[in-house]
Write a protein that holds these residues in place. Structure first.
Motif, PDB file in Angstrom:
ATOM      1  N   LEU A 349       0.818  -1.049  -0.074  1.00  0.00           N
ATOM      2  CA  LEU A 349       0.097  -0.013   0.155  1.00  0.00           C
ATOM      3  C   LEU A 349       0.804   1.250   0.144  1.00  0.00           C
ATOM      4  O   LEU A 349       1.984   1.496   0.682  1.00  0.00           O
ATOM      5  N   LYS A 350       0.396   2.406  -0.828  1.00  0.00           N
ATOM      6  CA  LYS A 350       1.126   3.507  -0.672  1.00  0.00           C
ATOM      7  C   LYS A 350       0.208   4.600   0.288  1.00  0.00           C
ATOM      8  O   LYS A 350       0.878   5.378   0.826  1.00  0.00           O
ATOM      9  N   ALA A 351      -0.956   4.436   0.008  1.00  0.00           N
ATOM     10  CA  ALA A 351      -2.048   5.296   0.714  1.00  0.00           C
ATOM     11  C   ALA A 351      -3.102   4.932   0.980  1.00  0.00           C
ATOM     12  O   ALA A 351      -3.630   3.853   0.050  1.00  0.00           O
ATOM     13  N   ILE A 352      -3.878   5.249   2.086  1.00  0.00           N
ATOM     14  CA  ILE A 352      -5.480   4.990   2.334  1.00  0.00           C
ATOM     15  C   ILE A 352      -6.108   6.190   2.528  1.00  0.00           C
ATOM     16  O   ILE A 352      -5.891   7.208   3.158  1.00  0.00           O
ATOM     17  N   ASN A 353      -7.121   6.130   1.601  1.00  0.00           N
ATOM     18  CA  ASN A 353      -8.016   7.566   1.484  1.00  0.00           C
ATOM     19  C   ASN A 353      -9.076   7.328   2.016  1.00  0.00           C
ATOM     20  O   ASN A 353      -9.906   6.246   1.591  1.00  0.00           O
ATOM     21  N   ILE A 354      -9.543   7.851   3.214  1.00  0.00           N
ATOM     22  CA  ILE A 354     -11.034   7.416   3.768  1.00  0.00           C
ATOM     23  C   ILE A 354     -11.995   8.745   3.836  1.00  0.00           C
ATOM     24  O   ILE A 354     -11.539   9.813   4.310  1.00  0.00           O
ATOM     25  N   LEU A 355     -13.183   8.553   3.127  1.00  0.00           N
ATOM     26  CA  LEU A 355     -14.261   9.584   3.236  1.00  0.00           C
ATOM     27  C   LEU A 355     -15.170   9.357   4.049  1.00  0.00           C
ATOM     28  O   LEU A 355     -16.030   8.162   4.031  1.00  0.00           O
ATOM     29  N   TYR A 356     -15.589  10.316   4.922  1.00  0.00           N
ATOM     30  CA  TYR A 356     -17.077  10.265   5.898  1.00  0.00           C
ATOM     31  C   TYR A 356     -17.733  11.464   5.100  1.00  0.00           C
ATOM     32  O   TYR A 356     -17.649  12.488   5.154  1.00  0.00           O
ATOM     33  N   ASP A 357     -19.199  10.635   5.007  1.00  0.00           N
ATOM     34  CA  ASP A 357     -20.167  11.415   4.404  1.00  0.00           C
ATOM     35  C   ASP A 357     -21.451  11.565   5.221  1.00  0.00           C
ATOM     36  O   ASP A 357     -21.668  10.424   5.938  1.00  0.00           O
ATOM     37  N   GLY A 358     -21.882  12.794   5.484  1.00  0.00           N
ATOM     38  CA  GLY A 358     -23.141  12.989   6.141  1.00  0.00           C
ATOM     39  C   GLY A 358     -23.044  12.977   7.567  1.00  0.00           C
ATOM     40  O   GLY A 358     -21.905  13.144   8.195  1.00  0.00           O
ATOM     41  N   GLN A 359     -23.886  12.006   8.315  1.00  0.00           N
ATOM     42  CA  GLN A 359     -23.906  12.053   9.869  1.00  0.00           C
ATOM     43  C   GLN A 359     -22.722  11.529  10.207  1.00  0.00           C
ATOM     44  O   GLN A 359     -22.141  11.872  11.731  1.00  0.00           O
ATOM     45  N   VAL A 360     -22.031  10.701   9.666  1.00  0.00           N
ATOM     46  CA  VAL A 360     -20.712  10.034  10.027  1.00  0.00           C
ATOM     47  C   VAL A 360     -19.365  11.058  10.238  1.00  0.00           C
ATOM     48  O   VAL A 360     -18.492  10.774  10.684  1.00  0.00           O
ATOM     49  N   SER A 361     -19.702  12.040   9.278  1.00  0.00           N
ATOM     50  CA  SER A 361     -18.584  13.053   9.130  1.00  0.00           C
ATOM     51  C   SER A 361     -18.169  13.868  10.615  1.00  0.00           C
ATOM     52  O   SER A 361     -17.231  14.389  10.653  1.00  0.00           O
ATOM     53  N   GLY A 362     -19.299  13.795  11.358  1.00  0.00           N
ATOM     54  CA  GLY A 362     -19.025  14.595  12.468  1.00  0.00           C
ATOM     55  C   GLY A 362     -18.682  13.872  13.607  1.00  0.00           C
ATOM     56  O   GLY A 362     -18.312  14.256  14.877  1.00  0.00           O
ATOM     57  N   MET A 363     -18.198  12.489  13.463  1.00  0.00           N
ATOM     58  CA  MET A 363     -17.949  11.613  14.571  1.00  0.00           C
ATOM     59  C   MET A 363     -16.237  11.600  14.852  1.00  0.00           C
ATOM     60  O   MET A 363     -15.649  12.153  13.827  1.00  0.00           O
ATOM     61  N   ASN A 364     -15.865  10.730  15.669  1.00  0.00           N
ATOM     62  CA  ASN A 364     -14.323  10.634  16.112  1.00  0.00           C
ATOM     63  C   ASN A 364     -13.610  10.111  14.836  1.00  0.00           C
ATOM     64  O   ASN A 364     -13.808   8.675  14.884  1.00  0.00           O
ATOM     65  N   ALA A 365     -13.057  10.981  13.991  1.00  0.00           N
ATOM     66  CA  ALA A 365     -12.348  10.130  12.819  1.00  0.00           C
ATOM     67  C   ALA A 365     -11.252   9.519  13.204  1.00  0.00           C
ATOM     68  O   ALA A 365     -10.873   8.456  12.436  1.00  0.00           O
ATOM     69  N   ALA A 366     -10.741   9.780  14.246  1.00  0.00           N
ATOM     70  CA  ALA A 366      -9.203   9.073  14.755  1.00  0.00           C
ATOM     71  C   ALA A 366      -9.761   7.486  15.088  1.00  0.00           C
ATOM     72  O   ALA A 366      -9.057   6.712  14.737  1.00  0.00           O
ATOM     73  N   ALA A 367     -10.940   7.531  15.914  1.00  0.00           N
ATOM     74  CA  ALA A 367     -11.317   5.864  15.912  1.00  0.00           C
ATOM     75  C   ALA A 367     -11.737   5.082  15.058  1.00  0.00           C
ATOM     76  O   ALA A 367     -11.386   4.153  14.635  1.00  0.00           O
ATOM     77  N   LEU A 368     -12.191   5.882  13.963  1.00  0.00           N
ATOM     78  CA  LEU A 368     -12.897   5.257  12.888  1.00  0.00           C
ATOM     79  C   LEU A 368     -11.916   5.000  11.870  1.00  0.00           C
ATOM     80  O   LEU A 368     -11.625   3.728  11.328  1.00  0.00           O
ATOM     81  N   ASN A 369     -10.654   5.947  11.735  1.00  0.00           N
ATOM     82  CA  ASN A 369      -9.553   5.528  11.024  1.00  0.00           C
ATOM     83  C   ASN A 369      -8.880   4.414  11.505  1.00  0.00           C
ATOM     84  O   ASN A 369      -8.303   3.554  10.727  1.00  0.00           O
ATOM     85  N   SER A 370      -8.769   4.256  12.625  1.00  0.00           N
ATOM     86  CA  SER A 370      -8.102   3.096  13.557  1.00  0.00           C
ATOM     87  C   SER A 370      -8.847   1.972  13.113  1.00  0.00           C
ATOM     88  O   SER A 370      -8.329   0.709  13.249  1.00  0.00           O
ATOM     89  N   ALA A 371     -10.020   2.167  13.292  1.00  0.00           N
ATOM     90  CA  ALA A 371     -10.932   0.591  12.842  1.00  0.00           C
ATOM     91  C   ALA A 371     -10.540   0.216  11.518  1.00  0.00           C
ATOM     92  O   ALA A 371     -10.455  -0.924  11.252  1.00  0.00           O
ATOM     93  N   VAL A 372     -10.502   1.258  10.403  1.00  0.00           N
ATOM     94  CA  VAL A 372     -10.393   0.770   9.277  1.00  0.00           C
ATOM     95  C   VAL A 372      -8.914   0.177   8.695  1.00  0.00           C
ATOM     96  O   VAL A 372      -8.592  -0.843   8.171  1.00  0.00           O
ATOM     97  N   ILE A 373      -7.784   0.869   9.592  1.00  0.00           N
ATOM     98  CA  ILE A 373      -6.496   0.339   9.478  1.00  0.00           C
ATOM     99  C   ILE A 373      -6.273  -1.001  10.088  1.00  0.00           C
ATOM    100  O   ILE A 373      -5.643  -1.900   9.573  1.00  0.00           O
ATOM    101  N   ALA A 374      -6.773  -1.020  11.447  1.00  0.00           N
ATOM    102  CA  ALA A 374      -6.850  -2.486  11.955  1.00  0.00           C
ATOM    103  C   ALA A 374      -7.508  -3.504  10.953  1.00  0.00           C
ATOM    104  O   ALA A 374      -6.825  -4.375  10.940  1.00  0.00           O
ATOM    105  N   GLY A 375      -8.406  -3.095  10.252  1.00  0.00           N
ATOM    106  CA  GLY A 375      -9.252  -4.256   9.522  1.00  0.00           C
ATOM    107  C   GLY A 375      -8.201  -4.592   8.389  1.00  0.00           C
ATOM    108  O   GLY A 375      -8.172  -5.601   8.005  1.00  0.00           O
ATOM    109  N   ILE A 376      -7.482  -3.490   7.851  1.00  0.00           N
ATOM    110  CA  ILE A 376      -6.547  -3.836   6.783  1.00  0.00           C
ATOM    111  C   ILE A 376      -5.475  -4.579   7.228  1.00  0.00           C
ATOM    112  O   ILE A 376      -5.067  -5.572   6.215  1.00  0.00           O
ATOM    113  N   LEU A 377      -4.940  -4.394   8.251  1.00  0.00           N
ATOM    114  CA  LEU A 377      -3.766  -5.116   8.525  1.00  0.00           C
ATOM    115  C   LEU A 377      -4.135  -6.497   9.496  1.00  0.00           C
ATOM    116  O   LEU A 377      -3.087  -7.402   9.514  1.00  0.00           O
ATOM    117  N   ARG A 378      -5.474  -6.497   9.726  1.00  0.00           N
ATOM    118  CA  ARG A 378      -5.601  -7.955  10.280  1.00  0.00           C
ATOM    119  C   ARG A 378      -5.441  -9.066   9.549  1.00  0.00           C
ATOM    120  O   ARG A 378      -5.210 -10.443  10.036  1.00  0.00           O
TER     121      ARG A 378
END
Length: 532
Positions: A349-378
């Motif tokens: 991987l070179k990069a991971i781009n994460i888009l948050y739209d609508g109601q989820v855009s106001g949530m804790n992005a750090a936690a959501l990003n961590s969940a995405v990254i953990a899913g990739i690495l798992r």
């Protein structure tokens, strides 16, 4: 009333004192973990359980732990904790993933030097009153090529130490980018090239289905003659019987193993062979490492019990209690999207781009990003958690970017993850429906509506008649029940995809039958961590 913590394994006095200084009522019984019946009898009295490896936090223990809120493991491995049972009961499981990295890396270097100079055998010979200078002819490591399999946290430390010893270092790691390789001073290579070039090979990857026997009999046969192999990571990464034969035949000059396929290792094909150095899983066995992980787990557990702060949790993101109520389903969805990307991406991987739209855009992005990254690495590291994942991804030089936008479509909110490699970009988007279940709503730009299940099959093809029949008939004829079947296409006669949610994992021979139809460009089985 002060929280009560039971320490049922051996932790340092300093760790015990941390609990006391923070106002925790601590009960230090370092041998209790070995007494299963006694542990079952008393565990209901405590809010926290601090352990090493001797205590087994089984389903029975967790069921009896009527007041338990957190289990803290001083170390990285949590095989002795029933995590699903703990999660179901709302008990947080913490570990200390980075406390013994330096110690393990140093042990690998020590083992490398030992096998290079035959130190253990020379030591035994000299103790026996012999003086066999000519027998123990070693080899210099200066200028030699070290092949590092796995350039994550521990592997990168080994690379640094080896470069300091004036070795040339080449590394294989599917997640290692060219930028990160340049940063740590190594040459990034494929595994086959590493096998052919390395004078020494050291392994630093977890044990998974993907890494099981990564040094197989076939690959051992391809190794550079005279190579020496070091394994201080996990047992089962090397075909030990094949390696033993290669040593006997002189194709491999030596090996140094701290871990084995079966432990405790009372017997092994490598035992008794010349120039084979073996130790009883001592990678983390230094006073400094044991102290570090003990202090870390005491601080983490105290923080949680007193303030609710969550650090290095295996089964919960690092978010506040208020956020968790709203974000829980979105955290799970983010992990599934990352897991999809991880299972579909074989290139670095070179990069991971994460888009948050609508109601989820106001949530804790750090936690959501961590969940995405953990899913990739798992896929490559089942021990990764939402705290360690961002660090591990950063070590690999992968850039993570986040975009937030107001509601732009038919969904009140969605997450889109795009993985970028040198060859392509791959994207997947998902949302949470009103029933609380996660859905894939777009893959590779093709709109779909697919419920996410534990076992899934993903196919790509050109849009043409016969696809539904081929999938349905093949699954039905082989006893595979389809719970949900979703199709999507870019244009008429254009690129199309199908994603099947099935009741059980599809055997490889069934997948081969699909491939043999000639209708599909890609057929892949996917697995997601969803309770059934």
């Amino acid at each position: 009333m002060a929280p009560r913590v039971l320490i049922s394994d051996k932790l340092s006095d300093a760790a015990v004192q941390i609990f006391k200084d923070r106002g925790i009522d601590v009960d230090f019984q370092p041998d209790l973990g070995k007494d299963k019946d006694k542990l079952l009898e008393v565990i209901g009295q405590y809010d926290g359980l601090a352990i090493r490896s001797a205590t087994k936090a089984t389903e029975k223990v967790i069921e009896a732990a009527t007041n338990l809120k957190v289990i803290g493991r001083a170390g990285i491995g949590v095989d002795n904790v029933d995590i699903p049972a703990a999660s179901k009961k709302g008990i947080i499981v913490m570990n200390t993933p980075f406390g013994n990295s330096i110690t393990t890396a140093e042990h690998a270097i020590a083992m490398l030097m030992s096998v290079a100079r035959q130190i253990p055998e020379a030591n035994a010979s000299t103790h026996a009153g012999k003086w066999e200078k000519s027998r123990f002819m070693g080899t210099e490591i200066t200028g030699k090529t070290l092949g590092v399999i796995g350039a994550g946290n521990i592997g990168s430390i080994v690379c640094s130490r080896a470069l300091g010893l004036k070795m040339k270092v080449i590394a294989y790691d599917p997640f290692l980018s060219e930028e990160r390789a340049t940063e740590i001073g190594v040459e990034k290579v494929e595994l086959d090239e590493l096998a052919k070039r390395a004078d020494f090979i050291t392994l630093h990857v977890p044990f998974t289905e993907a890494t099981k026997n990564i040094l197989s009999a076939e690959r051992i046969a391809q190794l550079k003659p005279g190579v020496r192999i070091v394994n201080c990571a996990r047992g089962g990464l090397v075909d030990e019987a094949a390696l033993a034969e290669a040593i006997k035949e002189g194709r491999v000059a030596g090996a140094a193993f701290d871990v084995f396929a079966e432990e405790p290792a009372k017997e092994n094909p490598l035992f008794g062979l010349p120039n084979v150095v073996v130790t009883p899983h001592l990678g983390a066995a230094t006073s400094e490492a044991q102290e570090n992980v003990a202090l870390q787990v005491a601080e983490q557990m105290s923080d949680y019990l007193l303030t609710g702060a969550v650090t290095n949790a295996i089964n919960m993101p690092s978010i506040s209690a208020e956020e968790a109520k709203v974000m829980g389903p979105w955290i799970a969805l983010a992990g599934h999207l990352g897991n999809f990307v991880g299972q579909m991406t074989d290139e670095p991987l070179k990069a991971i781009n994460i888009l948050y739209d609508g109601q989820v855009s106001g949530m804790n992005a750090a936690a959501l990003n961590s969940a995405v990254i953990a899913g990739i690495l798992r896929r490559g590291n089942p021990e990764v958690n939402m705290v360690s994942a961002p660090v591990m991804m950063k070590e690999r030089g992968v850039k993570v970017s986040t975009t937030r936008q107001d509601q732009s479509g038919m969904f009140e909110g969605y997450i889109k993850v795009t993985a970028v490699t040198d060859k392509r970009e791959r994207s997947v988007a998902g949302t949470i429906f009103s029933d609380g279940k996660p859905r894939f709503i777009q893959i590779k730009g093709i709109n779909i509506d697919a419920e996410i299940g534990r076992h899934m099959v993903y196919t790509t093809n050109q849009d043409e008649p016969g696809i539904i029949g081929a999938l349905g008939n093949t699954m039905g004829q082989n006893g595979v029940n389809i719970a949900n079947f979703t199709l999507g296409r870019s244009t008429k006669k254009g690129e199309a995809i199908a994603i099947l949610y099935v009741d059980e994992q599809v055997p490889e021979p069934v997948l081969d039958k699909l491939r043999q139809t000639g209708l599909f460009q890609q057929v892949k089985v996917l697995e997601f961590d969803i309770a059934e």
